[in-house]
Design a protein around this motif. Structure first.
Motif, PDB file in Angstrom:
ATOM      1  N   GLN A   1      -7.367 -11.136 -21.759  1.00 45.43           N
ATOM      2  CA  GLN A   1      -8.284 -12.133 -22.315  1.00 45.43           C
ATOM      3  C   GLN A   1      -7.542 -13.306 -22.951  1.00 45.43           C
ATOM      4  OE1 GLN A   1     -10.828  -9.702 -24.772  1.00 45.43           O
ATOM      5  NE2 GLN A   1     -12.182  -9.248 -23.063  1.00 45.43           N
ATOM      6  N   ARG A   2      -6.417 -13.062 -23.618  1.00 49.05           N
ATOM      7  CA  ARG A   2      -5.635 -14.160 -24.207  1.00 49.05           C
ATOM      8  C   ARG A   2      -5.159 -15.141 -23.148  1.00 49.05           C
ATOM      9  NH1 ARG A   2      -0.955 -11.848 -27.120  1.00 49.05           N
ATOM     10  NH2 ARG A   2      -0.024 -13.825 -26.577  1.00 49.05           N
ATOM     11  N   TYR A   3      -4.870 -14.629 -21.957  1.00 50.21           N
ATOM     12  CA  TYR A   3      -4.433 -15.482 -20.865  1.00 50.21           C
ATOM     13  C   TYR A   3      -5.598 -16.144 -20.128  1.00 50.21           C
ATOM     14  CZ  TYR A   3       0.536 -14.526 -21.087  1.00 50.21           C
ATOM     15  OH  TYR A   3       1.858 -14.476 -21.475  1.00 50.21           O
ATOM     16  N   GLY A   4      -6.825 -15.924 -20.591  1.00 51.84           N
ATOM     17  CA  GLY A   4      -7.973 -16.616 -20.030  1.00 51.84           C
ATOM     18  C   GLY A   4      -8.649 -15.925 -18.874  1.00 51.84           C
ATOM     19  N   PHE A   5      -8.374 -14.652 -18.699  1.00 52.00           N
ATOM     20  CA  PHE A   5      -9.018 -13.890 -17.634  1.00 52.00           C
ATOM     21  C   PHE A   5      -9.993 -12.894 -18.248  1.00 52.00           C
ATOM     22  CE2 PHE A   5      -4.909 -15.239 -15.951  1.00 52.00           C
ATOM     23  CZ  PHE A   5      -5.298 -15.874 -14.790  1.00 52.00           C
ATOM     24  N   ALA A   6     -10.824 -12.310 -17.415  1.00 52.25           N
ATOM     25  CA  ALA A   6     -11.777 -11.302 -17.886  1.00 52.25           C
ATOM     26  C   ALA A   6     -11.400  -9.955 -17.291  1.00 52.25           C
ATOM     27  CB  ALA A   6     -13.194 -11.673 -17.461  1.00 52.25           C
ATOM     28  N   THR A   7     -11.765  -8.915 -17.976  1.00 55.07           N
ATOM     29  CA  THR A   7     -11.554  -7.579 -17.425  1.00 55.07           C
ATOM     30  C   THR A   7     -12.725  -7.262 -16.499  1.00 55.07           C
ATOM     31  OG1 THR A   7     -12.636  -6.604 -19.338  1.00 55.07           O
ATOM     32  CG2 THR A   7     -10.234  -6.775 -19.403  1.00 55.07           C
ATOM     33  N   ILE A   8     -12.504  -6.373 -15.572  1.00 53.59           N
ATOM     34  CA  ILE A   8     -13.544  -6.005 -14.622  1.00 53.59           C
ATOM     35  C   ILE A   8     -13.771  -4.505 -14.662  1.00 53.59           C
ATOM     36  CG2 ILE A   8     -13.166  -7.964 -13.084  1.00 53.59           C
ATOM     37  CD1 ILE A   8     -11.465  -6.122 -11.317  1.00 53.59           C
ATOM     38  N   PRO A   9     -14.983  -4.076 -14.368  1.00 53.75           N
ATOM     39  CA  PRO A   9     -15.278  -2.646 -14.458  1.00 53.75           C
ATOM     40  C   PRO A   9     -14.486  -1.789 -13.474  1.00 53.75           C
ATOM     41  CG  PRO A   9     -17.242  -3.893 -13.798  1.00 53.75           C
ATOM     42  CD  PRO A   9     -16.144  -4.868 -14.036  1.00 53.75           C
ATOM     43  N   ASN A  10     -14.067  -2.346 -12.347  1.00 57.92           N
ATOM     44  CA  ASN A  10     -13.337  -1.538 -11.364  1.00 57.92           C
ATOM     45  C   ASN A  10     -11.825  -1.802 -11.398  1.00 57.92           C
ATOM     46  OD1 ASN A  10     -13.517  -4.089 -10.287  1.00 57.92           O
ATOM     47  ND2 ASN A  10     -13.986  -3.412  -8.220  1.00 57.92           N
ATOM     48  N   CYS A  11     -11.314  -2.166 -12.564  1.00 58.97           N
ATOM     49  CA  CYS A  11      -9.878  -2.389 -12.717  1.00 58.97           C
ATOM     50  C   CYS A  11      -9.118  -1.125 -12.296  1.00 58.97           C
ATOM     51  CB  CYS A  11      -9.549  -2.726 -14.175  1.00 58.97           C
ATOM     52  SG  CYS A  11      -7.806  -3.158 -14.436  1.00 58.97           S
ATOM     53  N   GLY A  12      -8.086  -1.298 -11.505  1.00 59.37           N
ATOM     54  CA  GLY A  12      -7.270  -0.175 -11.052  1.00 59.37           C
ATOM     55  C   GLY A  12      -7.768   0.503  -9.796  1.00 59.37           C
ATOM     56  N   ASN A  13      -8.893   0.050  -9.279  1.00 53.50           N
ATOM     57  CA  ASN A  13      -9.448   0.624  -8.064  1.00 53.50           C
ATOM     58  C   ASN A  13      -8.666   0.079  -6.874  1.00 53.50           C
ATOM     59  OD1 ASN A  13     -10.946   1.221  -5.780  1.00 53.50           O
ATOM     60  ND2 ASN A  13     -12.905   0.941  -6.801  1.00 53.50           N
ATOM     61  N   ILE A  14      -8.113   0.964  -6.064  1.00 52.09           N
ATOM     62  CA  ILE A  14      -7.329   0.508  -4.919  1.00 52.09           C
ATOM     63  C   ILE A  14      -8.115   0.573  -3.615  1.00 52.09           C
ATOM     64  CG2 ILE A  14      -5.128   1.064  -6.000  1.00 52.09           C
ATOM     65  CD1 ILE A  14      -5.033   3.521  -4.093  1.00 52.09           C
ATOM     66  N   ALA A  15      -9.452   0.649  -3.730  1.00 53.75           N
ATOM     67  CA  ALA A  15     -10.274   0.703  -2.523  1.00 53.75           C
ATOM     68  C   ALA A  15     -10.225  -0.609  -1.740  1.00 53.75           C
ATOM     69  CB  ALA A  15     -11.720   1.045  -2.890  1.00 53.75           C
TER      70      ALA A  15
ATOM     71  N   GLY B   1       1.331   6.680  -1.050  1.00 48.97           N
ATOM     72  CA  GLY B   1       2.119   7.585  -0.227  1.00 48.97           C
ATOM     73  C   GLY B   1       2.964   6.828   0.754  1.00 48.97           C
ATOM     74  N   GLY B   2       2.950   7.280   1.974  1.00 43.08           N
ATOM     75  CA  GLY B   2       3.847   6.672   2.947  1.00 43.08           C
ATOM     76  C   GLY B   2       5.263   7.087   2.623  1.00 43.08           C
ATOM     77  N   ALA B   3       6.202   6.340   3.092  1.00 45.15           N
ATOM     78  CA  ALA B   3       7.606   6.704   2.913  1.00 45.15           C
ATOM     79  C   ALA B   3       8.151   6.354   1.533  1.00 45.15           C
ATOM     80  CB  ALA B   3       8.445   6.007   3.981  1.00 45.15           C
ATOM     81  N   THR B   4       7.497   5.428   0.824  1.00 43.53           N
ATOM     82  CA  THR B   4       8.100   4.934  -0.410  1.00 43.53           C
ATOM     83  C   THR B   4       7.124   4.838  -1.586  1.00 43.53           C
ATOM     84  OG1 THR B   4       7.670   2.681   0.329  1.00 43.53           O
ATOM     85  CG2 THR B   4       9.863   3.582   0.805  1.00 43.53           C
ATOM     86  N   PRO B   5       6.450   5.927  -1.974  1.00 41.71           N
ATOM     87  CA  PRO B   5       5.579   5.821  -3.150  1.00 41.71           C
ATOM     88  C   PRO B   5       6.424   5.556  -4.400  1.00 41.71           C
ATOM     89  CG  PRO B   5       5.780   8.103  -2.503  1.00 41.71           C
ATOM     90  CD  PRO B   5       6.479   7.280  -1.451  1.00 41.71           C
TER      91      PRO B   5
ATOM     92  N   THR C   1       0.820  -1.217   0.000  1.00 42.07           N
ATOM     93  CA  THR C   1       0.000   0.000   0.000  1.00 42.07           C
ATOM     94  C   THR C   1       0.855   1.268   0.000  1.00 42.07           C
ATOM     95  OG1 THR C   1      -1.733  -1.190   1.178  1.00 42.07           O
ATOM     96  CG2 THR C   1      -1.837   1.212   1.235  1.00 42.07           C
ATOM     97  N   ALA C   2       1.891   1.290   0.808  1.00 41.41           N
ATOM     98  CA  ALA C   2       2.732   2.493   0.906  1.00 41.41           C
ATOM     99  C   ALA C   2       3.379   2.842  -0.426  1.00 41.41           C
ATOM    100  CB  ALA C   2       3.810   2.299   1.969  1.00 41.41           C
TER     101      ALA C   2
END
Length: 116
Positions: free
Chosen positions: A97-111, A70-74, A65-66
């Motif tokens: 998708q080539r690797y057999g996974f699906a994309t998700i609408p909240n991709c990149g969400n760090i919540a 943020g934190g000491a080492t972004p 997470t840091a």
């Protein structure tokens, strides 16, 4: 002549799709294995993961997470790679998708975070 199924074995749908897509570095080990429907839902549609298949699981990128918020080492390289819907990872829909996974609408969400 097709024979009726005789054995049931656990097999990753993502691995099966990646092997069938000829992804470099993914050895094709599925042989004569076929993926069966579950409750009428096929695990893949047109060579891609069927997100309506009842046994799909979420996959997460685990980053300290840091290093993201943020934190000491972004780390700018990690932030641009993973954080936000326009991140480098989220932009790679075709590769995902080539690797057999699906994309998700909240991709990149760090919540969704876990702390130890």
């Amino acid at each position: 002549m097709l024979r009726p199924p005789r054995d049931i074995a656990p097999y990753s749908v993502a691995q099966y799709i990646a092997q069938n897509n000829g992804v470099p570095g993914v050895p094709d080990r599925h042989g004569v294995t076929v993926l069966a429907k579950v409750n009428g839902a096929a695990p893949r549609i047109t060579g891609k993961l069927n997100t309506a298949f009842p046994y799909n699981g979420d996959v997460y990128n685990v980053v300290p997470t840091a290093r993201l918020i943020g934190g000491a080492t972004p780390a700018a390289d990690l932030i641009s790679a993973f954080q936000s819907s326009t991140s480098k990872v989220c932009a790679q829909t075709a590769v995902i998708q080539r690797y057999g996974f699906a994309t998700i609408p909240n991709c990149g969400n760090i919540a969704v975070m876990g702390e130890r």
